[in-house]
Design an enzyme around this catalytic site. Structure first.
Site, PDB file in Angstrom:
ATOM      1  CG  ASP A   9      -2.125   0.821   1.094  1.00 27.35           C
ATOM      2  OD1 ASP A   9      -2.300   1.427   0.020  1.00 27.35           O
ATOM      3  OD2 ASP A   9      -2.914   0.883   2.041  1.00 27.35           O
ATOM      4  N   GLY A  12       0.207   5.384  -4.415  1.00 29.99           N
ATOM      5  CA  GLY A  12      -0.398   6.658  -4.796  1.00 29.99           C
ATOM      6  C   GLY A  12       0.145   7.807  -3.951  1.00 29.99           C
ATOM      7  CG  HIS A  26       0.465   1.908  -9.439  1.00 33.93           C
ATOM      8  ND1 HIS A  26       0.195   1.593  -8.127  1.00 33.93           N
ATOM      9  CD2 HIS A  26      -0.636   2.561  -9.893  1.00 33.93           C
ATOM     10  CE1 HIS A  26      -1.024   2.017  -7.808  1.00 33.93           C
ATOM     11  NE2 HIS A  26      -1.535   2.629  -8.867  1.00 33.93           N
ATOM     12  CG  LEU A 120      10.035 -16.748  -3.101  1.00 39.02           C
ATOM     13  CD1 LEU A 120       9.781 -16.804  -1.596  1.00 39.02           C
ATOM     14  CD2 LEU A 120      10.539 -15.346  -3.474  1.00 39.02           C
ATOM     15  CB  SER A 156      -8.128  -4.473   1.948  1.00 40.48           C
ATOM     16  OG  SER A 156      -7.913  -3.323   2.725  1.00 40.48           O
TER      17      SER A 156
HETATM   18  C1  FPP Z   1      -1.615   0.211  -3.454  1.00 39.12           C
HETATM   19  O1  FPP Z   1      -1.252   1.541  -3.512  1.00 39.12           O
HETATM   20  C2  FPP Z   1      -1.103  -0.541  -4.587  1.00 39.12           C
HETATM   21  C3  FPP Z   1      -1.863  -1.101  -5.565  1.00 39.12           C
HETATM   22  C4  FPP Z   1      -3.335  -1.015  -5.638  1.00 39.12           C
HETATM   23  C5  FPP Z   1      -1.253  -1.838  -6.671  1.00 39.12           C
HETATM   24  C6  FPP Z   1      -0.030  -2.640  -6.342  1.00 39.12           C
HETATM   25  C7  FPP Z   1       0.838  -2.692  -7.537  1.00 39.12           C
HETATM   26  C8  FPP Z   1       2.183  -2.697  -7.534  1.00 39.12           C
HETATM   27  C9  FPP Z   1       3.004  -2.796  -6.327  1.00 39.12           C
HETATM   28  C10 FPP Z   1       2.930  -2.557  -8.786  1.00 39.12           C
HETATM   29  C11 FPP Z   1       2.692  -3.536  -9.795  1.00 39.12           C
HETATM   30  C12 FPP Z   1       2.785  -4.934  -9.365  1.00 39.12           C
HETATM   31  C13 FPP Z   1       3.301  -5.858 -10.134  1.00 39.12           C
HETATM   32  C14 FPP Z   1       3.159  -7.319  -9.731  1.00 39.12           C
HETATM   33  C15 FPP Z   1       4.026  -5.532 -11.363  1.00 39.12           C
HETATM   34  P1  FPP Z   1      -2.393   2.628  -3.617  1.00 39.12           P
HETATM   35  O2  FPP Z   1      -2.538   2.979  -5.045  1.00 39.12           O
HETATM   36  O3  FPP Z   1      -3.627   2.137  -2.948  1.00 39.12           O
HETATM   37  O4  FPP Z   1      -1.733   3.801  -2.820  1.00 39.12           O
HETATM   38  P2  FPP Z   1      -2.454   4.914  -1.936  1.00 39.12           P
HETATM   39  O5  FPP Z   1      -3.208   4.171  -0.859  1.00 39.12           O
HETATM   40  O6  FPP Z   1      -1.316   5.702  -1.420  1.00 39.12           O
HETATM   41  O7  FPP Z   1      -3.348   5.663  -2.869  1.00 39.12           O
END
Ligand code: FPP
Length: 209
Positions: A9, A12, A26, A120, A156
């Site tokens: 998390d 963003g 991301h 892994l 979540s």
């Molecule tokens: C949460 O941050 C993250 C996600 C919803 C997506 C996770 C994706 C990645 C780590 C990158 C891509 C993964 C791969 C496997 C290539 P958020 O957007 O909810 O952040 P915020 O809470 O700060 O808005």
């Protein structure tokens, strides 16, 4: 088996702190995942499950959803040789029927190419809803350690059943800033916990029955 699950998390927030588009967060998140996969086996982790896209994430703006899907479709093929060099098996958990064709093809390919790797097992949760998986009887192994970054403290809809006896580790670190040392700290925290699975501490010899 030592199964660590991570709710990645804060991508963003990492981006907005830098006045960058969310997708930049991301992209950095994908780098953090690469670092984490590299560090995990050295810390005794045999299974790593990461929450990359929840079934509720479809409600995000279409530009962000498309950007995440494009990132996945690029990231998986680009990481295949590194996975083979490091003994990493990759598979996906979650629904496959709503994923875009390029993501599905990238998943099929990496799952097939890495199927014999044993150091892994990386499970990527994609279009994942734990409630749906439980209803379908499609479960992952029990989780030992559940990590969530960026200061949030909730599951979540991630591995609800499998985390029944998991230890939880929450960190303020935003996912793109997560380092091998952060995983090491979480594992050290886990090793200080006394797991009882509803029983009594090992060696307990109270006088009352
Ligand atoms: C949460 O941050 C993250 C996600 C919803 C997506 C996770 C994706 C990645 C780590 C990158 C891509 C993964 C791969 C496997 C290539 P958020 O957007 O909810 O952040 P915020 O809470 O700060 O808005």
């Amino acid at each position: 088996m030592f199964h660590v699950a991570i709710i990645m998390d804060g991508n963003g927030r990492w981006a907005s702190q830098r006045s960058l588009p969310r997708l930049a967060g991301h992209r950095e998140g994908a780098e953090a995942l690469r670092r984490t996969v590299q560090a995990a086996p050295g810390l005794g982790v045999t299974d790593l499950t990461v929450y990359a896209f929840s079934s509720d994430n479809w409600s995000r703006p279409v530009s962000e959803v498309n950007g995440l899907m494009r990132l996945l479709a690029r990231f998986l093929p680009a990481e295949t040789s590194r996975c083979l060099e490091n003994g990493v098996r990759v598979s996906a958990i979650g629904r496959r029927d709503r994923l875009p064709g390029p993501v599905l093809r990238a998943l099929d390919a990496i799952e097939f190419q890495t199927r014999a790797q044993q150091r892994l097992h990386l499970r990527v949760a994609l279009d994942y809803s734990s409630r749906d998986r439980i209803r379908a009887g499609d479960l992952a192994p029990d989780v030992d350690l559940m990590i969530r970054t960026a200061g949030e403290q909730r599951l979540s809809d991630f591995l609800l059943w499998e985390a029944a006896y998991a230890e939880f580790h929450f960190t303020q670190r935003l996912w793109p800033d997560f380092q091998g040392a952060d995983l090491a700290a979480a594992v050290a925290d886990f090793n200080r916990r006394q797991r009882r699975f509803g029983g009594l501490p090992a060696g307990y010899c109270g006088i009352h029955a």
